[in-house]
Design an enzyme around this catalytic site. Structure first.
Site, mmCIF file in Angstrom:
data_model
loop_
_atom_site.group_PDB
_atom_site.id
_atom_site.type_symbol
_atom_site.label_atom_id
_atom_site.label_comp_id
_atom_site.label_asym_id
_atom_site.label_seq_id
_atom_site.Cartn_x
_atom_site.Cartn_y
_atom_site.Cartn_z
ATOM 1 N N HIS A 1 25.636 39.367 43.453
ATOM 2 C CA HIS A 1 26.908 38.780 43.877
ATOM 3 C C HIS A 1 27.949 39.895 43.866
ATOM 4 O O HIS A 1 27.986 40.719 42.950
ATOM 5 C CB HIS A 1 27.298 37.659 42.919
ATOM 6 C CG HIS A 1 28.687 37.135 43.139
ATOM 7 N ND1 HIS A 1 29.166 36.809 44.385
ATOM 8 C CD2 HIS A 1 29.702 36.891 42.259
ATOM 9 C CE1 HIS A 1 30.414 36.392 44.256
ATOM 10 N NE2 HIS A 1 30.765 36.424 42.991
ATOM 11 N N ASN B 1 35.324 39.588 47.287
ATOM 12 C CA ASN B 1 34.482 38.535 46.701
ATOM 13 C C ASN B 1 34.502 37.327 47.635
ATOM 14 O O ASN B 1 35.522 36.649 47.745
ATOM 15 C CB ASN B 1 35.031 38.173 45.314
ATOM 16 C CG ASN B 1 34.193 37.128 44.596
ATOM 17 O OD1 ASN B 1 33.348 36.474 45.201
ATOM 18 N ND2 ASN B 1 34.437 36.966 43.311
ATOM 19 N N CYS C 1 30.505 30.712 42.922
ATOM 20 C CA CYS C 1 29.959 32.031 43.314
ATOM 21 C C CYS C 1 28.447 32.104 43.142
ATOM 22 O O CYS C 1 27.794 32.947 43.764
ATOM 23 C CB CYS C 1 30.634 33.141 42.522
ATOM 24 S SG CYS C 1 32.394 33.256 42.880
HETATM 25 O O1 UT7 Z 1 33.052 35.724 41.474
HETATM 26 C C1 UT7 Z 1 33.248 35.017 40.296
HETATM 27 C C2 UT7 Z 1 33.164 35.896 39.163
HETATM 28 N N1 UT7 Z 1 34.391 36.659 39.048
HETATM 29 C C3 UT7 Z 1 34.323 37.841 38.518
HETATM 30 O O2 UT7 Z 1 33.257 38.306 38.206
HETATM 31 C C4 UT7 Z 1 35.607 38.569 38.213
HETATM 32 C C5 UT7 Z 1 35.530 39.145 36.840
HETATM 33 N N2 UT7 Z 1 36.720 39.884 36.432
HETATM 34 C C6 UT7 Z 1 37.090 41.038 37.020
HETATM 35 O O3 UT7 Z 1 36.506 41.463 38.000
HETATM 36 C C7 UT7 Z 1 38.235 41.825 36.388
HETATM 37 O O4 UT7 Z 1 38.550 41.267 35.148
HETATM 38 C C8 UT7 Z 1 39.518 41.891 37.279
HETATM 39 C C9 UT7 Z 1 39.267 42.803 38.487
HETATM 40 C C10 UT7 Z 1 39.885 40.495 37.721
HETATM 41 C C11 UT7 Z 1 40.673 42.483 36.477
HETATM 42 O O5 UT7 Z 1 40.316 43.739 35.928
HETATM 43 P P1 UT7 Z 1 40.654 44.061 34.369
HETATM 44 O O6 UT7 Z 1 40.292 45.462 34.154
HETATM 45 O O7 UT7 Z 1 39.928 43.019 33.565
HETATM 46 O O8 UT7 Z 1 42.223 43.915 34.319
HETATM 47 P P2 UT7 Z 1 43.108 42.881 33.469
HETATM 48 O O9 UT7 Z 1 42.980 41.500 34.020
HETATM 49 O O10 UT7 Z 1 42.853 43.067 32.026
HETATM 50 O O11 UT7 Z 1 44.550 43.441 33.806
HETATM 51 C C12 UT7 Z 1 44.920 44.745 33.396
HETATM 52 C C13 UT7 Z 1 46.380 44.950 33.822
HETATM 53 C C14 UT7 Z 1 47.311 43.812 33.390
HETATM 54 O O12 UT7 Z 1 48.538 44.392 33.021
HETATM 55 P P3 UT7 Z 1 48.913 44.569 31.465
HETATM 56 O O13 UT7 Z 1 48.866 43.189 30.894
HETATM 57 O O14 UT7 Z 1 47.873 45.492 30.919
HETATM 58 O O15 UT7 Z 1 50.296 45.176 31.531
HETATM 59 C C15 UT7 Z 1 47.503 43.024 34.655
HETATM 60 O O16 UT7 Z 1 48.741 42.353 34.700
HETATM 61 O O17 UT7 Z 1 46.453 45.010 35.251
HETATM 62 C C16 UT7 Z 1 47.451 44.083 35.712
HETATM 63 N N3 UT7 Z 1 47.050 43.609 37.018
HETATM 64 C C17 UT7 Z 1 47.361 44.255 38.170
HETATM 65 N N4 UT7 Z 1 48.042 45.393 38.390
HETATM 66 C C18 UT7 Z 1 48.173 45.792 39.671
HETATM 67 C C19 UT7 Z 1 46.340 42.494 37.333
HETATM 68 N N5 UT7 Z 1 46.187 42.409 38.662
HETATM 69 C C20 UT7 Z 1 46.811 43.481 39.198
HETATM 70 C C21 UT7 Z 1 46.988 43.949 40.518
HETATM 71 N N6 UT7 Z 1 47.668 45.099 40.702
HETATM 72 N N7 UT7 Z 1 46.482 43.303 41.584
#
Ligand code: UT7
Length: 323
Positions: A250, A280, A114
């Site tokens: 980005h 992304n 990225c």
């Molecule tokens: O380009 C390269 C660089 N990449 C980035 O910068 C990405 C960086 N990370 C992020 O943007 C965020 O961490 C995400 C958007 C990927 C995720 O957001 P988050 O607020 O960190 O969520 P999380 O991964 O902690 O997940 C929270 C909950 C989980 O459920 P539990 O364990 O709390 O029950 C996940 O299983 O959301 C769940 N979850 C979803 N729910 C509905 C994960 N993906 C989904 C989904 N739909 N698509």
């Protein structure tokens, strides 16, 4: 007199197919509300069957040449930042070179995921400053839809396909407020490679593999490292954050973008945001955003622009330039 790299043209290409968040709910336990609130993404473009990274890159390159009023053989070099090449080799950049009908110059790919476009821009600037080239086409092009695991809701809803291109040209300037690339700042930390990686490859599995991400961990690094690299590049060039006309970050997550803008004290009116429409697109996200803002008239000659990115590697960095 100082030799500098000035932006002469920009262009982009997005695949025709647009996929709205709601489409994912048919096959996955997810919702438009979750995707929008956690990432800011509303839709993304996916390449058609048979439409490859080089096709998107070539279209973006043609648009940039038209914008600059240049012919293919005016270019000395083509650099393509990509992690999703058509083939292991030849490089996408040499495919673009052939597609444009270039009969001279050199072309190569760069892979910093990225952060790839920031790395490619810094390298193009170094080639120009060092005298190895006068005009360089710098492209970010990706088809991340090809490395998604469609059963993994935590990644497959986040990424999209596309390409953007800039043309840099050498100028000799004694100007106190010169145009072009003013400063670059690059970093990587291979110890963090496991938190964002692809679980396949030529030498290991002989497959393309799928993207795997520990989203929360990457998020934590992003907020801290992007603010640090942005601050470093501003300090090197003696520019105060409030002097910036545009932050073109980005486009991975709206929450990371707003967090970085807040740390720099920049209002969101001065941030180019395309993540809602593109998702992304990895190395393509910054040149896509630059080209969109150039085309709609937001970016004007003389504007002070900061770009920054972080991604797999981990690799991160920033470039400060005057448009
Ligand atoms: O380009 C390269 C660089 N990449 C980035 O910068 C990405 C960086 N990370 C992020 O943007 C965020 O961490 C995400 C958007 C990927 C995720 O957001 P988050 O607020 O960190 O969520 P999380 O991964 O902690 O997940 C929270 C909950 C989980 O459920 P539990 O364990 O709390 O029950 C996940 O299983 O959301 C769940 N979850 C979803 N729910 C509905 C994960 N993906 C989904 C989904 N739909 N698509």
């Amino acid at each position: 007199m100082t030799r500098r790299s000035v932006v002469r043209g920009a262009g982009h290409r997005l695949p025709e197919r647009v996929v709205e968040n709601a489409e994912f709910s048919a096959t996955l336990d997810t919702s438009d509300a979750w995707i929008t609130s956690r990432s800011g993404i509303e839709r993304r473009h996916f390449a058609a069957e048979g439409e490859c990274t080089s096709d998107l890159a070539l279209a973006a390159a043609r648009a940039a040449l038209a914008d600059a009023g240049m012919a293919p053989d005016d270019l000395d070099a083509v650099i393509v930042a990509t992690s999703t090449p058509d083939f292991t080799f030849p490089a996408v950049a040499t495919m673009v070179q052939a597609g444009l009908g270039m009969t001279r110059g050199f072309a190569f790919d760069m892979q910093a995921v990225c952060a790839g476009f920031v790395f490619a821009l810094a390298n193009a600037d170094a080639l120009i400053r060092g005298g190895a080239a006068d005009r360089v086409m710098v492209i970010g092009a990706e088809t991340f839809s090809r490395i998604m695991d469609w059963t993994d809701r935590s990644t497959c809803v986040l990424f999209g396909d596309g390409a953007g291109a800039l043309i840099l040209e050498a100028i000799d300037s004694a100007d106190r407020a010169p145009r072009g690339v003013l400063a670059t700042d690059l970093h990587s930390d291979g110890r963090q490679g496991g938190i964002l990686h692809v679980d396949g490859g030529v030498s290991s599995t002989q497959t393309a593999g799928h993207l795997r991400m520990q989203g929360k961990e990457v998020f934590r690094h992003a907020v801290e490292k992007l603010a640090a690299t942005a601050t470093a590049v501003l300090r090197t060039s003696g520019v105060a954050p409030e002097e910036l006309d545009w932050l073109v970050p980005h486009q991975a997550n709206l929450r990371i973008i707003t967090g970085t803008a807040a740390k720099l004290g920049l209002p969101m009116e001065r941030v180019v945001v395309t993540v809602q429409d593109h998702g992304n697109t990895s190395a393509a996200s910054i040149p896509l955003a630059l080209s969109v803002a150039h085309a709609d008239g937001r970016l004007k000659p003389g504007d002070l622009v900061l770009t920054e990115a972080i991604g797999g590697g981990l690799a991160w960095g920033s470039v400060l330039l005057r448009w």
